[in-house]
Every structure is written in structure tokens, then in C-alpha cells.
Design an enzyme around this catalytic site. Structure first.
Site, PDB file in Angstrom:
ATOM      1  N   SER A 115       3.180  -2.292  10.337  1.00 19.65           N
ATOM      2  CA  SER A 115       4.622  -2.362  10.663  1.00 19.65           C
ATOM      3  C   SER A 115       5.303  -3.651  10.223  1.00 19.65           C
ATOM      4  O   SER A 115       6.264  -4.087  10.854  1.00 19.65           O
ATOM      5  CB  SER A 115       4.840  -2.137  12.164  1.00 19.65           C
ATOM      6  OG  SER A 115       4.507  -0.819  12.514  1.00 19.65           O
ATOM      7  N   HIS A 155      -9.658   1.386   4.806  1.00 20.41           N
ATOM      8  CA  HIS A 155      -8.399   1.616   5.525  1.00 20.41           C
ATOM      9  C   HIS A 155      -8.642   2.619   6.658  1.00 20.41           C
ATOM     10  O   HIS A 155      -9.403   3.576   6.497  1.00 20.41           O
ATOM     11  CB  HIS A 155      -7.328   2.152   4.555  1.00 20.41           C
ATOM     12  CG  HIS A 155      -5.958   2.068   5.141  1.00 20.41           C
ATOM     13  ND1 HIS A 155      -5.512   2.955   6.095  1.00 20.41           N
ATOM     14  CD2 HIS A 155      -4.954   1.170   4.954  1.00 20.41           C
ATOM     15  CE1 HIS A 155      -4.279   2.612   6.455  1.00 20.41           C
ATOM     16  NE2 HIS A 155      -3.921   1.531   5.776  1.00 20.41           N
ATOM     17  N   GLY A 192       2.804  -1.280   4.291  1.00 19.01           N
ATOM     18  CA  GLY A 192       2.795   0.156   3.992  1.00 19.01           C
ATOM     19  C   GLY A 192       4.204   0.643   3.711  1.00 19.01           C
ATOM     20  O   GLY A 192       4.746   0.444   2.623  1.00 19.01           O
ATOM     21  N   GLY A 193       4.826   1.251   4.709  1.00 21.01           N
ATOM     22  CA  GLY A 193       6.143   1.888   4.569  1.00 21.01           C
ATOM     23  C   GLY A 193       7.161   1.057   3.803  1.00 21.01           C
ATOM     24  O   GLY A 193       7.820   1.566   2.887  1.00 21.01           O
ATOM     25  N   GLU A 224      -6.940   4.970   7.702  1.00 22.93           N
ATOM     26  CA  GLU A 224      -6.630   6.368   7.357  1.00 22.93           C
ATOM     27  C   GLU A 224      -7.805   7.018   6.630  1.00 22.93           C
ATOM     28  O   GLU A 224      -7.996   8.233   6.709  1.00 22.93           O
ATOM     29  CB  GLU A 224      -5.335   6.421   6.518  1.00 22.93           C
ATOM     30  CG  GLU A 224      -4.108   6.202   7.403  1.00 22.93           C
ATOM     31  CD  GLU A 224      -2.909   5.602   6.690  1.00 22.93           C
ATOM     32  OE1 GLU A 224      -2.878   5.574   5.448  1.00 22.93           O
ATOM     33  OE2 GLU A 224      -1.991   5.138   7.403  1.00 22.93           O
ATOM     34  N   ASN A 244       0.879  -1.171   0.000  1.00 30.68           N
ATOM     35  CA  ASN A 244       0.000   0.000   0.000  1.00 30.68           C
ATOM     36  C   ASN A 244       0.917   1.221   0.000  1.00 30.68           C
ATOM     37  O   ASN A 244       1.502   1.555   1.030  1.00 30.68           O
ATOM     38  CB  ASN A 244      -0.896  -0.018   1.246  1.00 30.68           C
ATOM     39  CG  ASN A 244      -1.741   1.243   1.355  1.00 30.68           C
ATOM     40  OD1 ASN A 244      -1.758   2.075   0.442  1.00 30.68           O
ATOM     41  ND2 ASN A 244      -2.438   1.412   2.476  1.00 30.68           N
ATOM     42  N   TRP A 245       1.054   1.837  -1.162  1.00 32.18           N
ATOM     43  CA  TRP A 245       2.000   2.961  -1.281  1.00 32.18           C
ATOM     44  C   TRP A 245       1.470   4.243  -0.638  1.00 32.18           C
ATOM     45  O   TRP A 245       2.191   5.214  -0.528  1.00 32.18           O
ATOM     46  CB  TRP A 245       2.304   3.218  -2.758  1.00 32.18           C
ATOM     47  CG  TRP A 245       3.312   2.273  -3.326  1.00 32.18           C
ATOM     48  CD1 TRP A 245       3.757   1.103  -2.763  1.00 32.18           C
ATOM     49  CD2 TRP A 245       4.033   2.411  -4.558  1.00 32.18           C
ATOM     50  NE1 TRP A 245       4.688   0.512  -3.567  1.00 32.18           N
ATOM     51  CE2 TRP A 245       4.877   1.295  -4.689  1.00 32.18           C
ATOM     52  CE3 TRP A 245       4.027   3.368  -5.572  1.00 32.18           C
ATOM     53  CZ2 TRP A 245       5.718   1.114  -5.786  1.00 32.18           C
ATOM     54  CZ3 TRP A 245       4.860   3.173  -6.663  1.00 32.18           C
ATOM     55  CH2 TRP A 245       5.703   2.065  -6.763  1.00 32.18           C
ATOM     56  N   LYS A 246       0.175   4.257  -0.304  1.00 30.83           N
ATOM     57  CA  LYS A 246      -0.446   5.465   0.268  1.00 30.83           C
ATOM     58  C   LYS A 246      -0.154   6.663  -0.653  1.00 30.83           C
ATOM     59  O   LYS A 246      -0.123   6.490  -1.874  1.00 30.83           O
ATOM     60  CB  LYS A 246       0.038   5.672   1.701  1.00 30.83           C
ATOM     61  CG  LYS A 246      -0.163   4.390   2.540  1.00 30.83           C
ATOM     62  CD  LYS A 246       0.021   4.574   4.000  1.00 30.83           C
ATOM     63  CE  LYS A 246      -0.206   3.234   4.717  1.00 30.83           C
ATOM     64  NZ  LYS A 246      -0.189   3.317   6.152  1.00 30.83           N
ATOM     65  N   GLU A 279      -5.695  -4.908  10.336  1.00 31.44           N
ATOM     66  CA  GLU A 279      -4.658  -3.899  10.588  1.00 31.44           C
ATOM     67  C   GLU A 279      -4.989  -3.156  11.880  1.00 31.44           C
ATOM     68  O   GLU A 279      -5.773  -2.193  11.857  1.00 31.44           O
ATOM     69  CB  GLU A 279      -4.620  -2.871   9.457  1.00 31.44           C
ATOM     70  CG  GLU A 279      -4.251  -3.423   8.108  1.00 31.44           C
ATOM     71  CD  GLU A 279      -3.631  -2.346   7.212  1.00 31.44           C
ATOM     72  OE1 GLU A 279      -2.524  -2.561   6.749  1.00 31.44           O
ATOM     73  OE2 GLU A 279      -4.260  -1.294   7.004  1.00 31.44           O
ATOM     74  N   GLY A 299       2.510   1.987  11.165  1.00 32.26           N
ATOM     75  CA  GLY A 299       3.581   2.982  11.177  1.00 32.26           C
ATOM     76  C   GLY A 299       4.252   3.192  12.522  1.00 32.26           C
ATOM     77  O   GLY A 299       4.989   4.168  12.700  1.00 32.26           O
TER      78      GLY A 299
END
Ligand code: 13P
Length: 253
Positions: free
Chosen positions: A214, A101, A235-236, A103, A11-13, A170, A176
Site C-alpha cells: 500500500s 511474493h 504494486g497498485g 501471491e 511490481n505490475w503483477k 511485505e 492492496g
């Protein structure tokens, strides 16, 4: 309680541009050489809307699919400034879509609006990656299972095709932060989610359930010991081809 295919979804956000195509090329190159396992893996990169068409036309790989990260709940075109519909994303080349998600929930998505989005995306034959998860306070208060049950029950309609819905657990406190739940907790939660789906849908179908939060090249070894986990929403670490590839390599070590 396990599915055969393992999912590694990035997930590149709100990151990435045209030059980030090289990240996908490197992952593709790795997949071609990773002969022993590449048939067991499903790699999906959920990128910003601005990149979907470009990547989908450039990447002709049986190993990698391109996905979107959200859509508007309305099925057809309409006066919704700044929004895109599931149909637009599908036409751009997306095969998958992340919905629910945290976010996006924090910016106004509700269980009800997510249900409409899922319906709209399913009607476009997109495969859904439906995110659920509890906050740290909910966890502390022992509400994890009730929160997950509510998110599942109020967003997945009984008439939806379960085969087209992947669930991603999640926990919000893990996204994160570098913190991940304990193995024992994850086993319990994954069993709960799979059983809950069976109960709601009165089905013997084993849903695909991923872990997100994470995930990195170090903790993946520990996560790989949990057979109930069918894959990962990353993610990251998915913005670096090296980290993403190391996650897959270390998973099979
Ligand atoms: P991180 O892997 O950066 O914690 O993000 C997880 C996530 O939100 C994936 O959807």
C-alpha cells in the site's frame, strides 16, 4: 543502518500490455529531469513476462531496469507446461526478479521451492527481490519475527551471494488494503531483518531491505522518515506513471 541508494521498484503483477510502454517513457523522462536525485535512485519495473523482451529492447535507459515477477525452480528446460525458467527471463532482458511474493506463496510456493528458485535465478546472474512477510493473524499472535526468521533462514542458502539479494518486507495484511504498519513497528522490523541477516551469514554486509504494501504518494512522506528502509516495492501505484513519479518526488520533499 542505511544504504546509500534508494530503490523504487514497481511490481505490475498481471497488468500491462504493449501500450503501457508510455508509462515507462514518462518515468524515464522524469528521471532525466530529476537531476539532483537520479544518481541516488534505482528504478526497476517488474513487468509480466510477455512484456520483458519488448520493454528491455525499447528502454535503453541508465535510470530504469526491467525485472520479472517469478520463475520455475528448475534450472534447465523441461516438461513444465506454462512455466518459464530464470534462464529464459534473463535471455529476454530481465535483470531483476521478484521471488517469494505472497501471491505466489498462496498458489503453492514454499520456503523450499523459493530457495530453489533463488538458486536458479542467481545462477543466471539475475538480482533477486526476495519477499517476506507475515499474515494478519500471525501479527496478532505476536509471531511476526519468528515468521520472518523462518522465511529468511529456509530460503536463503548460506552459500548464496548476499550482494545479489534484495529483501522486500511485505506484510500480507498491507498488500492492496491501504493499511501500513506504524513507524515504530517498521523500525523494529527492519532492524530485526538486517541483524538476522548479519547473524545467519556472519557478515558485516548491510543488506538492502525494502518495504512493500500500500505504498502511495501520500504515505511515502511518513515512510521516508524511516532511515532503515532502503526503498519500496510498489504494486497498485506503479501502474500509473503519475502516482509512481509522485511517490519518488514526495519521498525527497
Ligand atoms: P500494493 O502496493 O498494491 O499494496 O502491492 C504491494 C505488492 O504486492 C508489491 O509487490
Amino acid at each position: 543502518m542505511t544504504n546509500k541508494l534508494k530503490y523504487f521498484i514497481g511490481n505490475w503483477k498481471m497488468y500491462g500490455d504493449f501500450s503501457s510502454l508510455k508509462i515507462i517513457h514518462q518515468i524515464q523522462h522524469f528521471c532525466i529531469g530529476f537531476k539532483k536525485y537520479n544518481k541516488k535512485n534505482k528504478i526497476i519495473l517488474c513487468v509480466p513476462n510477455t512484456l520483458i523482451y519488448f520493454y528491455a529492447t525499447k528502454i535503453k535507459s541508465k535510470f530504469i531496469s526491467i525485472g520479472a515477477q517469478n520463475c520455475h525452480h528448475h534450472q534447465s528446460n523441461g516438461p513444465f507446461t506454462g512455466s518459464v525458467s530464470a534462464s529464459m527471463l534473463k535471455k529476454s532482458g530481465a535483470k531483476y526478479i521478484i521471488l517469494g511474493h505472497s501471491e505466489n506463496r498462496s498458489e503453492g510456493d514454499t520456503n523450499q521451492s523459493i530457495k530453489r528458485k533463488i538458486g536458479s535465478a542467481l545462477s543466471q546472474k539475475l538480482i533477486i527481490i526476495f519477499c517476506i512477510g507475515e499474515t494478519f493473524n500471525e501479527k496478532k499472535e505476536g509471531k511476526t519475527f519468528s515468521v520472518l526468521r523462518k522465511q529468511i533462514r529456509s530460503s536463503i542458502d548460506k552459500k548464496y551471494n548476499l550482494n545479489k539479494i534484495i529483501i522486500a518486507y511485505e506484510p500480507l495484511w498491507s498488500i492492496g488494503t491501504g493499511k501500513i504498519p506504524k513507524v515504530k513497528e517498521l523500525k523494529k522490523i527492519f532492524k530485526f531483518i538486517k541483524n538476522e541477516i548479519k547473524k545467519i551469514f556472519k557478515t558485516r554486509y548491510l543488506p538492502i531491505v525494502l518495504y512493500g504494501g500500500s505504498v502511495n504518494q501520500n504515505n511515502i512522506r511518513m515512510l521516508s522518515t524511516i532511515s532503515e528502509i532502503d526503498g519500496f516495492l510498489i504494486g497498485g501505484a506503479s501502474k500509473s506513471s503519475k502516482k509512481f513519479i509522485d511517490i519518488i518526488k514526495n519521498y525527497y520533499k
